[in-house]
Structure formats: structure tokens, C-alpha cells
Design an enzyme around this catalytic site. Structure first.
Site, short mmCIF file in Angstrom:
data_model
loop_
_atom_site.label_atom_id
_atom_site.label_comp_id
_atom_site.label_asym_id
_atom_site.label_seq_id
_atom_site.Cartn_x
_atom_site.Cartn_y
_atom_site.Cartn_z
CD GLN A 1 4.06 7.45 -2.52
OE1 GLN A 1 3.97 8.37 -3.30
NE2 GLN A 1 3.04 6.99 -1.82
CG ASN B 1 2.80 7.23 2.69
OD1 ASN B 1 1.82 7.91 2.33
ND2 ASN B 1 3.31 6.29 1.92
CG ASN C 1 -1.98 1.04 1.17
OD1 ASN C 1 -1.80 2.07 0.53
ND2 ASN C 1 -3.08 0.79 1.85
CG ASP C 2 2.81 2.57 -3.72
OD1 ASP C 2 3.89 2.16 -3.31
OD2 ASP C 2 2.36 2.35 -4.85
CB CYS C 3 -1.60 5.49 0.12
SG CYS C 3 -1.59 5.77 -1.65
#
Ligand code: BGC
Ligand code: NOJ
Length: 812
Positions: free
Chosen positions: A501, A488, A484-486
């Protein structure tokens, strides 16, 4: 509501109106030369790399939405129209677009003139062919003028959109054969040894190479001055915006047809053979290319080759069942999308501009899972390319540029799931092919051959990276983000413009991911199996011990009572827990932990999936999390930046729906696994295309979740790991034909009313004709007969020299 229909026999989707809710596109090209093309002839073309070698210009973020393409204009008296409707948008008397596998066609008519267009990229040439046939169905003769139009991109698509102070002066062209052949040679005089060509196989009556001359300075492609006047200007572009347009005057008697073949090509010359005279480009290769497609027979032949190629590929996994929609997705569209995602990774679509992301490390590895059975040789090369962007500590560049194959330093590394995906991809390749030699290949780190190790050594680095990067609960550290790139957890972005990112410290010593724990259990075991195959039992044992630790951590610190926790943040607070105010449950750890087998025996897995059904399910698919974040959470990052219901904030992220479906098959729940499969499956939602909006033949990255205003609306079609994971789900888990190191395993998990089915699977040089008698059961083989002999277990033993296996499987 539908905007077309599937023509399964032709392997095509037929679009019957140009006014689809969004451009419905297709991909042309299989190897190095690619075009995107929409149902209204919008799109763009590139060679190898959508950023660095872009042939034609596209206008993102413009109105109308699908702006710029490869257009043909037909001028018939005062009426001007396009076979694809855009850009002039003259109301057509009839319109049909067919998207096929690597080609698209249009058949349209206006005032008794019919135009048929076929566009495709041949198998072994760097060009796009457009065959245009005009037919006069009037009672009298027709004098019409046909114009072609492409706008050149000045190669670097990023620079092309920004660096106008230079670019408006660099454009250069050459024209030969009275205008039939137009060359785009910007920057060829200096550092480039390539040019583009657009030629037609006939004498022309005019040409244009300057956009302003052809369109008129204040016009767009919807009202070109030259077309209105019925005459090109013959202008040679010098700077500004070079284009290529041919003008062909045609007189057709009643019933008469004429066909023209246009070739848009990319040519590279050796450094010492760039010029035929000072300032004049060497056209030898271009001429040879155009000659290869100068008549209809050669075009027919090239199209037939393309179709045969696909027929062959699709014969590798083929199902015949009583479920028409499953058959069309499995046999045609899902595999086709897998090929496209493999070719593109996430680089070039209508939503990925092709100028930013290059190839994703995790994306490419996952694409492989759905593609490896089609062309294993290319999968092999891709694995080596990906592994070459790994660092010595096992971490990896998150993205790399397809042209240079070098890691992108603007995004860098620190996505802590990345290393494990390399194991996933490699294991899938070896299970498919049995080719253990790949593990002995010497592969550089960060493209530096002086520090190469074998691929097996790389996998060990991957494994060790996770094993040695754990947080306070013994769970893997998340780094900048995991799948899940989001999410963070180490970013703390407070100001607009700070990338979620890459801003902030990439490595927090505290924030942990239960999702990576699931991955480590799954791919750690696959790593251990590879060690065993290489005869290294000690390393396999060590790996399993490490896996056990993480398994235990997932079942304890990773368990929330009714479902798996998602993560621990930088303050060691739970993410995705009943303790949270918002975002109490996330899909990823439920799917991945269960499919890895975590908590199956302990009863946690069944609970987790029940919670998913109760809390995340909707009629359009399973949402990524609930409740949606209504506030921005500094400690969570981008996930909470999206309005509720969109993207990673409670959207139906299609990519992880198959994880849930696979997880259900692990527990033997065929009914539920198939229900989850159907909800996001394009063929099953074709008749709500007005809600879903994106193409009904491919998956989209996301469908808006129940919190969103446009609940059910798809976004970002085509380039998504959904394609690969869904194919893995349906082909290997639901239909149950799974490649193991020792042969194919047969273990379907289907809904009770699925019915009997037959699968043909080509595997390691043999053909398996598998028939499954279902008997109303969801899972569990009671009898497996192979070539007349009953065998025990699920795995068909591979017998040297046997090339046909007749397999009868009985469930229940
Ligand atoms: C975006 C995410 C997206 C991801 C794709 C991120 O930069 O913001 O929403 O899913 O990139 O890689
Ligand atoms: C899209 C990216 O391409 C993929 O790598 C990522 O896992 C998902 N977004 C989820 O954030």
C-alpha cells in the site's frame, strides 16, 4: 451443522457448545468503553481507542487460539471449572452462552453447582459489569471458592507487546477494602491521568495483583497455582505483569444462590486532582462508579436501559414478512453489526488487532450508510471527523486514530476512491435527516482550522479530485489503490516487507480504475443533487457534465465486450479483461457501474451481470475475480499475492456481493437479487457452520472461493463494510424503502415467491406503516396509497405536521 440457534424473541443467539469452530464473539459497549467477548469468555477491553487505551491484555496469534479474557474460576473440592469452559476446559455438565445486543450471558453447571454470568457495558458509564450467580443444586451444602481474573494491559497495546525492557518495570497497582477493589495505575505517576479499577461488591477472602504469584511462573491461565491451592497470595505487583484477581469463599446450602457484582472500570482525573496523598491515587470517581453498581437492582436497571435502548433503535426499521431469516437479519443482527462496525470501523476485532489500522476513511464513510438511520447525530459528528482528515486537494488520509482524530501518516493518502466516499456518507446523512445545515459547517483540512472550508467545500474538493485526476482513457486514476486495497497498480513491490500500500510512487499518471468511474457516476450525481439543494444550479450542471464524460469513458474504454474492465495498469494494459491470462473478470466494476446506472440503457448492464452469474457465481456467493491468479504479477501487486481462492484473489469478498444484488434490483431482477443476498447471509447459512466457521449471526469479510482448499470457509468476521452494504441492499433496494431528499421512496424488488410484507420505518420524525402486496411480481409499484389517497410515482411526499403515514403499496 449448527452450534446453537437464534432466539428471536429474546434478540439473542444461543450457543450450546463452547467448541465452536472459531471463537464466536460479541461486542459490549456503545459509546466510548468497549469489550470484545467470546463464547468462552475470551476477549479484551479498551476505552475509546483499542491501541492507545487498552485496559486488558489479549494474546493474539497464540495457542489456544482465544487466549486471555475476563475469567471466573470455580473451585469445588478438587474440581476447577469456568462458566465459559476456557481456560481450564473442564468438561461441563451443561453450557449455554447467549450473545445479545450489547450483553452476553453464560449458564453452566458442573457437579450440581450452577453458575450464571451476565456481562455488559452500561449505557452511560465507562465500565463493564459482570454479575456472577452461583447456585448449589446438590443435596448437601457446598463450599466453593470463586476467583476472578483479568490481566492488565499497560495501556498502549502496541508498546505492551514490544517494549519489555521498559514495561517489565513499570507496572503499579493499589489495593483497598481488603482486596475487594484493585487499581491498575501504571504510568499514572507521570503522563497519564487515568487508571483502571476492578472491584467486587463484597468482602473478599483474598486477592492477587501479580500474574506470576497468581498463576505460578510456568503456568498459563489454564492452571493457576492460586486457584489450585484455593488461596490467593495477596501479592502487590511491582513491575512485571499486574493482574487483578479476587478470591471469594462461599458456602451454599442446598438450593441456595449468591450473586456477586464485579465492575471493571476506566477512570480519568483532572490534572490537579490526581492524588489523594503522595503516591496514592485519587479514588473518588472510582468509588462513585463502584457504588452505582453495588446491588442487583442497579445492575438490573442498567441492563433494562440497555435493552430499551436497543428496542428503540431497532424500531426505526422493522419488517414483518413470511421469511423468518430475513426478518431476523433485518430486525436484529444486520443492524446490530452495522452499529458495531460504525463504532469500531476496522480497528478492533479478533482479526484486526486494534493496534494497526485505526479508523478507515472509506470504511467509516461506508459504515455510515448502514448506520445513519439509527443515530444520525453520531453520524453527523463522524462525517465532520472524517472530513477533517481530508487534504485541500480533496485527497485524504486513508486512516485516522480514534483518540486523536488525526490522520495516520504511516499510511498517508493516495487511495483515490476515498474522496468520493465522503460524498456518499454525507448524502446518505442528508437524505435520512434532511439536515442541510451540515453542509455549512466549517471543517478543517488535515485538522488545521486555519485552512477550513464548509463541508460543502470539502465535497467539492472530493468531486474535483476525481474530475482532475484522470488517465489516458479519461478514466479516474487509481493511485495506490481504490476500494480493492490489493490492486496496487503503481507499487511494483519486489521484496518482502515492502508494503503493497505504501511502497513505490503513489501517483502513477497512467493506471486507471473503472471502479472509481462507477463511483464517480453514482456519487457525482449525488453531489449534483446536493448542489441543487444548496441552490447552486451552475455547479450541479458542471458536475453532471463531468459525470457524463466519465460515464462515456466507462461505456467505451471501460467495456470489454461482455463485462466491464476492472482497470488499466501502469503500462495501460487492461486488468480484468478477456485479454488477460488470469483475472479476466472482476466483480467490483460490474456491481458498481450497474448500480450507478451505467450501461443500463445501452444493454451493457444486463450483459455484465450475466457474465457475473456465469463466471463468478458459486453456491457460497459471488467471487471477486476469475480465473484466480496463480502467479505473482508485479504489475498488479497484492491481489496476486494471495493463494488462489483467498481474500482479494478470487475469494468471495462479501462486501461486494450486495453491490451485485443491488445492481440486479436496478434491472428489476428480484429473484436473482435475493438469491445473491441469501448466499452470504449468515442466517441462511447457519446450518453449515462447520464449513462456514465464523459466527452465524454476522457477516465475515471473506468466504474462501472455489479455488481454495477450504471453499466456503468464512474469515475475518464482524468488521467489514459488508454489514452496511447488505443493510442498504436489503432495506433500501430489495425491500425498497429508500430515503430520498424529498421523502421516502417505496420501490421493492423481491423474488416472485416472497409474499406480502409489512415495514415500519421511522423517518424524519414520522412513522411510516408500509404494507406491500406483492402479487407475484418482482418489481414495479402499480398502486401507492398514502393515508387513504392514491399518489403517483414512488416517493411519499413529506407533509409538515403529519406524523403517521399509512402506506399501501401494490406491486404488479
Ligand atoms: C490487506 C488486505 C486487506 C486490507 C484491509 C491490506 O493491507 O493486505 O488483504 O483487505 O488491508 O484493509
Ligand atoms: C478491507 C478494507 O477495510 C476495505 O477498506 C477494503 O475496501 C477491502 N479490504 C478490500 O480490499
Amino acid at each position: 451443522m449448527k452450534y446453537g440457534y437464534f432466539d428471536d424473541n429474546a434478540l439473542e443467539y444461543v450457543i450450546t457448545t463452547p467448541k465452536t469452530p472459531l471463537p464466536w464473539i460479541n461486542y459490549l459497549g456503545n459509546k466510548e468503553f468497549f469489550s470484545l467477548i467470546s463464547n468462552t469468555c475470551g476477549g479484551y477491553t479498551f476505552y475509546k481507542d483499542a491501541k492507545l487505551l487498552r485496559l486488558t491484555r489479549y494474546r493474539y496469534n497464540n495457542v489456544p487460539y482465544d487466549n486471555n479474557g475476563k475469567y471466573f474460576y470455580i473451585k469445588d473440592g478438587d474440581t476447577i471449572w469456568n462458566p465459559g469452559w476456557q481456560p481450564v476446559k473442564t468438561v461441563l455438565d451443561s453450557y449455554e452462552c447467549r450473545h445479545g445486543l450489547g450483553y452476553s450471558t453464560w449458564k453452566s453447571s458442573k457437579d450440581d453447582v450452577e453458575a450464571q454470568v451476565l456481562t455488559f457495558v452500561p449505557m452511560d458509564d465507562n465500565c463493564e459489569i459482570s454479575r456472577v450467580t452461583l447456585t448449589n443444586n446438590k443435596k448437601s451444602s457446598a463450599r466453593i471458592t470463586l476467583f476472578s481474573y483479568v490481566e492488565w494491559c499497560l495501556w498502549n497495546a502496541d508498546d505492551d507487546m514490544k517494549n519489555f525492557q521498559r514495561n517489565l518495570s513499570t507496572g503499579e497497582v493499589e489495593v483497598t477494602d481488603g482486596g475487594s477493589v484493585i487499581y491498575h495505575k501504571t504510568e499514572y505517576r507521570e503522563r497519564r491521568n487515568h487508571y483502571a479499577v476492578y472491584g467486587v461488591n463484597t468482602k473478599v477472602d483474598g486477592f492477587d495483583t501479580s500474574r506470576d504469584a497468581f498463576l505460578g511462573a510456568y503456568n498459563g491461565p489454564d492452571s493457576p497455582d492460586a486457584v489450585k491451592a484455593g488461596k490467593c497470595t495477596g501479592e502487590l505487583a511491582s513491575g512485571w505483569s499486574p493482574i487483578a484477581s479476587h478470591q471469594i469463599d462461599v458456602t451454599l446450602e442446598p438450593g441456595e444462590s449468591r450473586t456477586f457484582i464485579f465492575t471493571l472500570g476506566y477512570i480519568e482525573n483532572p490534572e490537579d486532582a490526581k492524588w489523594e496523598a503522595p503516591g496514592v491515587i485519587n479514588k473518588e470517581r472510582a468509588k462513585a462508579l463502584l457504588a452505582r453498581y453495588s446491588d442487583e437492582t442497579s445492575v438490573d436497571k442498567a441492563l433494562a436501559e440497555l435493552k430499551d435502548y436497543w428496542k428503540d433503535l431497532l424500531s426505526i426499521y422493522h419488517i414483518k414478512s413470511s421469511n423468518e431469516k430475513v426478518d431476523r437479519m433485518v430486525n436484529i443482527w444486520n443492524q446490530y453489526q452495522c452499529m458495531v462496525t460504525f463504532n469500531m470501523s476496522r480497528s478492533a476485532s479478533y482479526y484486526e488487532s486494534g493496534i494497526g489500522r485505526g479508523m478507515g476513511f472509506r470504511d467509516s464513510c461506508q459504515d455510515l450508510l448502514g448506520f445513519v438511520h439509527l443515530i444520525p447525530d453520531r453520524a453527523r459528528q463522524r462525517i465532520i471527523d472524517i472530513a477533517s482528515t481530508q487534504f485541500q486537494d480533496g485527497s485524504a488520509y486513508h486512516q485516522y486514530q480514534p483518540l486523536t482524530k488525526k490522520g495516520n501518516s504511516d499510511i498517508g493518502s493516495g487511495f483515490n476512491d476515498d474522496p468520493l466516499w465522503l460524498i456518499a456518507g454525507t448524502s446518505a446523512y442528508i437524505r435520512e435527516t434532511g439536515d442541510l445545515s451540515i453542509l455549512d459547517e466549517m471543517v478543517p483540512f488535515d485538522n488545521d482550522m486555519s485552512v477550513a472550508k464548509t463541508l460543502m467545500g470539502h465535497l467539492q474538493c472530493s468531486f474535483n479530485f476525481t474530475a482532475t485526476h484522470k488517465g489516458p482513457h479519461g478514466l479516474p486514476l487509481i493511485g495506490r489503490a481504490d476500494w480493492n486495497d490489493c490492486l496496487n497498480l503503481n507499487c511494483f513491490s519486489e521484496h518482502p516487507g515492502e508494503s503493497f500500500q505504501t511502497f513505490g510512487p503513489s501517483e502513477g499518471p497512467v493506471a486507471e480504475s473503472v471502479f472509481i468511474a462507477g463511483m464517480f457516476v453514482k456519487y457525482g450525481e449525488e453531489y449534483a443533487q446536493l448542489c441543487e439543494l444548496k441552490g447552486d444550479q451552475a455547479e450541479a450542471d458542471r458536475a453532471r457534465q463531468e459525470v457524463k464524460k466519465v460515464y462515456d469513458a466507462a461505456c467505451t474504454a471501460g467495456w470489454d465486450g461482455e463485462w466491464f474492465v476492472r482497470a488499466y495498469d501502469a503500462h495501460s494494459n487492461k486488468v480484468g479483461s478477456k485479454e488477460c491470462e488470469e483475472g479476466q473478470i472482476y466483480i467490483e466494476p460490474q456491481g458498481f457501474c450497474v448500480l450507478a446506472g451505467i450501461g443500463v440503457e445501452e444493454g451493457l448492464a444486463a450483459k455484465a451481470l450475466k457474465s457475473v452469474e456465469e463466471r463468478l457465481d458459486t453456491k457460497y456467493g459471488v467471487m471477486i475475480l476469475q480465473p484466480a491468479y496463480t502467479k505473482y504479477h508485479l504489475e498488479l501487486g497484492e491481489v496476486s499475492s494471495y493463494p488462489p481462492g483467498y481474500k482479494e484473489n478470487a475469494g468471495i469478498f462479501c462486501h461486494n456481493n450486495p453491490w451485485i444484488s443491488i445492481a440486479e434490483t436496478v434491472l428489476g431482477h428480484g429473484n436473482r437479487a435475493f438469491e445473491v443476498y441469501k448466499k452470504t447471509c449468515p442466517a441462511y447459512i447457519e446450518d453449515i457452520s462447520e464449513i462456514h466457521c465464523t459466527e452465524p449471526y454476522v457477516y465475515s469479510q471473506m468466504v474462501a472461493g472455489k479455488d481454495a482448499k477450504f471453499f466456503g470457509q468464512g474469515k475475518n468476521s464482524w468488521l467489514t463494510g459488508t454489514a452496511a452494504w447488505t443493510f442498504v441492499n436489503i432495506s433500501q433496494y430489495i425491500l425498497g424503502v429508500y430515503p430520498t431528499h424529498n421523502g421516502l421512496s417505496i420501490n421493492p424488488c423481491v423474488p416472485e415467491d416472497f409474499g406480502d410484507f409489512e415495514i415500519t420505518r421511522k423517518y424524519r420524525g414520522a412513522t411510516y406503516n408500509i404494507s406491500v402486496k406483492q402479487n407475484g411480481a418482482q418489481k414495479g409499484i402499480s398502486r401507492l396509497i398514502v393515508n387513504g389517497r392514491e399518489i403517483s410515482g414512488n416517493v411519499i411526499p413529506y407533509e409538515e405536521g403529519v406524523t403517521t403515514y399509512t402506506v399501501e403499496a401494490t406491486l404488479g
